[in-house]
Motif scaffolding. Structure first.
Motif, PDB file in Angstrom:
ATOM      1  N   GLU A 224      -2.044 -41.254 -78.862  1.00 53.09           N
ATOM      2  CA  GLU A 224      -1.890 -41.322 -80.321  1.00 53.09           C
ATOM      3  C   GLU A 224      -2.514 -42.587 -80.921  1.00 53.09           C
ATOM      4  OE1 GLU A 224      -0.394 -38.934 -82.051  1.00 53.09           O
ATOM      5  OE2 GLU A 224       0.490 -37.793 -80.395  1.00 53.09           O
ATOM      6  N   THR A 238     -11.951 -36.242 -78.905  1.00 53.45           N
ATOM      7  CA  THR A 238     -11.801 -36.841 -80.224  1.00 53.45           C
ATOM      8  C   THR A 238     -13.110 -36.828 -80.986  1.00 53.45           C
ATOM      9  OG1 THR A 238     -10.710 -38.651 -81.382  1.00 53.45           O
ATOM     10  CG2 THR A 238     -12.253 -39.269 -79.630  1.00 53.45           C
ATOM     11  N   GLY A 264      -8.754 -43.946 -93.709  1.00 50.75           N
ATOM     12  CA  GLY A 264      -7.642 -43.949 -92.764  1.00 50.75           C
ATOM     13  C   GLY A 264      -6.663 -45.023 -93.179  1.00 50.75           C
ATOM     14  N   VAL A 279     -10.549 -39.466 -84.780  1.00 49.14           N
ATOM     15  CA  VAL A 279      -9.683 -38.411 -85.320  1.00 49.14           C
ATOM     16  C   VAL A 279      -9.666 -37.250 -84.320  1.00 49.14           C
ATOM     17  CG1 VAL A 279      -9.177 -36.910 -87.289  1.00 49.14           C
ATOM     18  CG2 VAL A 279     -10.424 -39.045 -87.656  1.00 49.14           C
ATOM     19  N   ARG A 280      -8.488 -36.905 -83.814  1.00 48.39           N
ATOM     20  CA  ARG A 280      -8.383 -35.816 -82.840  1.00 48.39           C
ATOM     21  C   ARG A 280      -8.739 -34.477 -83.488  1.00 48.39           C
ATOM     22  NH1 ARG A 280      -8.306 -38.254 -77.985  1.00 48.39           N
ATOM     23  NH2 ARG A 280      -6.770 -39.923 -77.911  1.00 48.39           N
ATOM     24  N   GLU A 282      -7.432 -31.632 -83.371  1.00 52.15           N
ATOM     25  CA  GLU A 282      -6.311 -30.861 -83.930  1.00 52.15           C
ATOM     26  C   GLU A 282      -5.788 -31.456 -85.232  1.00 52.15           C
ATOM     27  OE1 GLU A 282      -6.290 -32.506 -81.058  1.00 52.15           O
ATOM     28  OE2 GLU A 282      -4.394 -33.579 -80.735  1.00 52.15           O
ATOM     29  N   LYS A 283      -6.226 -32.687 -85.554  1.00 50.51           N
ATOM     30  CA  LYS A 283      -5.804 -33.314 -86.806  1.00 50.51           C
ATOM     31  C   LYS A 283      -6.803 -33.066 -87.940  1.00 50.51           C
ATOM     32  CE  LYS A 283      -2.382 -35.768 -84.896  1.00 50.51           C
ATOM     33  NZ  LYS A 283      -1.012 -35.326 -85.042  1.00 50.51           N
ATOM     34  N   LYS A 285      -8.856 -31.341 -90.831  1.00 54.33           N
ATOM     35  CA  LYS A 285      -8.693 -30.258 -91.804  1.00 54.33           C
ATOM     36  C   LYS A 285     -10.036 -30.061 -92.493  1.00 54.33           C
ATOM     37  CE  LYS A 285      -3.979 -31.619 -92.779  1.00 54.33           C
ATOM     38  NZ  LYS A 285      -2.977 -31.262 -93.747  1.00 54.33           N
ATOM     39  N   TRP A 343      -8.593 -35.326 -93.442  1.00 49.14           N
ATOM     40  CA  TRP A 343      -7.380 -35.336 -92.611  1.00 49.14           C
ATOM     41  C   TRP A 343      -6.306 -36.122 -93.343  1.00 49.14           C
ATOM     42  CZ3 TRP A 343     -12.218 -36.962 -90.819  1.00 49.14           C
ATOM     43  CH2 TRP A 343     -12.490 -38.318 -91.004  1.00 49.14           C
ATOM     44  N   ASN A 344      -5.051 -36.023 -92.873  1.00 52.84           N
ATOM     45  CA  ASN A 344      -4.005 -36.898 -93.401  1.00 52.84           C
ATOM     46  C   ASN A 344      -4.412 -38.312 -93.022  1.00 52.84           C
ATOM     47  OD1 ASN A 344      -2.522 -34.715 -94.277  1.00 52.84           O
ATOM     48  ND2 ASN A 344      -1.305 -34.622 -92.384  1.00 52.84           N
ATOM     49  N   GLU A 346      -3.016 -40.979 -92.340  1.00 53.49           N
ATOM     50  CA  GLU A 346      -2.337 -41.659 -91.225  1.00 53.49           C
ATOM     51  C   GLU A 346      -2.721 -41.049 -89.865  1.00 53.49           C
ATOM     52  OE1 GLU A 346      -0.895 -40.613 -93.941  1.00 53.49           O
ATOM     53  OE2 GLU A 346       0.422 -38.912 -93.484  1.00 53.49           O
ATOM     54  N   ASP A 347      -3.414 -39.913 -89.867  1.00 53.22           N
ATOM     55  CA  ASP A 347      -3.813 -39.301 -88.601  1.00 53.22           C
ATOM     56  C   ASP A 347      -5.097 -39.892 -88.018  1.00 53.22           C
ATOM     57  OD1 ASP A 347      -1.655 -37.649 -88.426  1.00 53.22           O
ATOM     58  OD2 ASP A 347      -2.643 -35.921 -89.343  1.00 53.22           O
TER      59      ASP A 347
END
Ligand SMILES: Nc1ncnc2c1ncn2[C@@H]1O[C@H](COP(=O)(O)OP(=O)(O)OP(=O)(O)O)[C@@H](O)[C@H]1O
Ligand SMILES: [Mg+2]
Length: 368
Positions: A224, A238, A264, A279-280, A282-283, A285, A343-344, A346-347
């Motif tokens: 993380e 990533t 970020g 940024v992974r 899966e995070k 968007k 992305w969010n 914080e992600d």
């Protein structure tokens, strides 16, 4: 004692080759700690120094609070399992396992009971009278582990012990080893270059890169919150963006990248500094219209189906690819369409770039 093994400022130099650099590492009693890194990064060298087979060029290593070199090899509470099992070919399985106790002149009756215990523990009953050549790879590996464990070490060092096994057996042995470690409550220091193996087995992972300990943490901390670009790319998949800090607003850091800008969250960044953003998949968007804080546009190139997830490959104007991961069944943009990734905030993981120190050093160079 809180720490069972302590390395303090350890360096190892072979000729011109600086193999282990300023290594500080404290291993907790009873933990499963993995040294993870690519080939040649200094894992085996570190393990051999902890075992006392090799002396550090500078720095100290303590086991149970005492310098390792103070003790004779047979007095040390440390045992090692090597990648090549190094079983004695002319001895039966039972005799291989009993070897350490015979050397220590433990009474025969006790040896017999302890060998039986070990054979049961590693699930090799019925194989006592066989010779190593009559065993499979996984069975030989279990003998090697039993042979080390019978000495009741406080610390067991394992150097890629499953390296020679096929994937299925490897996975099975990973679970067995973890079970043994929990049951016996022995500290394991385990070496591997397989990140998945490290993530599944370890309480903590020490990631080594070119002789340097880049990060020490639990599997989830490492995944993380990677502290270096190397760690971010070595563990899991990533998306990496290199850029400079263009704008800071509270804890929001806007980063100028080759194809636009992204945002970020972080709190110790300076305007203009070099930065890496991870940024992974899966995070990630995406949107059909631009999103506040983000200014990059990509074209959807391809899909890769990996069982329950779909990886969507998208391309930036400079040709770099990014991955966006979705669960199978979720809706996805069409191939060839243009989308805006975001992305969010914080992600995103913001990482100080090594380039900063290079440029700071250059700033300090005075031309004569
Ligand atoms: N006895 C030695 N003399 C000179 N150089 C050595 C010696 N042992 C190791 N090295 C060098 O030190 C570096 C680190 O070696 P080490 O065996 O610790 O790597 P490793 O991380 O275990 O790699 P692998 O995953 O391939 O086993 C390598 O560049 C290697 O060539
Ligand atoms: Mg090695």
């Amino acid at each position: 004692m809180e720490y069972i093994v302590e390395l303090d400022g350890v360096n190892k130099v072979y000729g011109k080759n600086h193999v282990v650099k300023d290594l500080d590492l404290k291993v907790k009693e009873g933990e499963f700690l993995t040294l993870l890194g690519s080939s040649g990064c200094g894992k085996t060298t570190t393990l051999r120094m902890i075992a006392g087979f090799e002396e550090p060029t500078t720095g100290t290593i303590k086991v149970e609070g005492e310098a390792i070199e103070e003790k004779e090899p047979f007095e040390r509470n440390v045992n090692t399992v090597f990648q090549t099992y190094a079983l004695f070919p002319h001895m039966t399985i039972a005799d291989n396992i009993a070897y350490g106790l015979k050397i220590k002149k433990v009474p025969k009756a006790e040896i017999k009971t302890r060998v039986k215990e070990m054979i049961d523990l590693v699930q090799l009953s019925g194989f006592e009278k066989r010779y190593p050549s009559q065993l499979s790879g996984g069975q030989k590996q279990r003998v090697a582990i039993a042979r080390a464990l019978i000495n009741k070490p406080r610390v067991l060092l394992l150097d890629e012990p499953l390296g020679a096994l096929d994937l299925k057996l490897r996975k099975q042995m990973q679970l067995e080893l973890k079970r043994l470690q929990r049951k016996l409550n022995i500290t394991f220091i385990y070496v591997t270059h397989d990140q998945e193996e490290a993530l599944t087995m370890s309480d903590r992972i020490a990631i080594m890169h070119d002789g340097i300990l880049d990060q020490l943490g639990t599997p989830s901390e490492i995944y993380e919150a990677p502290k270096t670009k190397f760690v971010a790319t070595f563990i899991g998949e990533t998306n990496i963006f290199d850029g400079t800090v263009g704008f800071i607003n509270g804890d929001e850091v806007q980063v100028t990248v080759e194809n636009g800008f992204i945002t970020g969250k972080g709190d110790d960044f300076k305007f203009g500094e070099y930065i890496t953003v991870s940024v992974r998949p899966e995070k990630m968007k995406y949107s059909e219209t631009p999103v506040e804080g983000f200014g990059i546009k990509v074209v959807v190139k391809d899909y890769i189906y990996v069982g329950s997830v779909i990886k969507c490959i998208v391309v930036l104007p400079n040709g770099n690819e990014l991955k966006i991961e979705r669960l199978a069944g979720e809706s996805l943009p069409e191939i060839g369409s243009a989308i805006y990734p975001y992305w969010n905030k914080e992600d995103a993981v913001l990482i100080h770039s090594r380039e900063n120190s290079i440029f700071e050093a250059l700033d300090n160079v005075v031309l004569a």
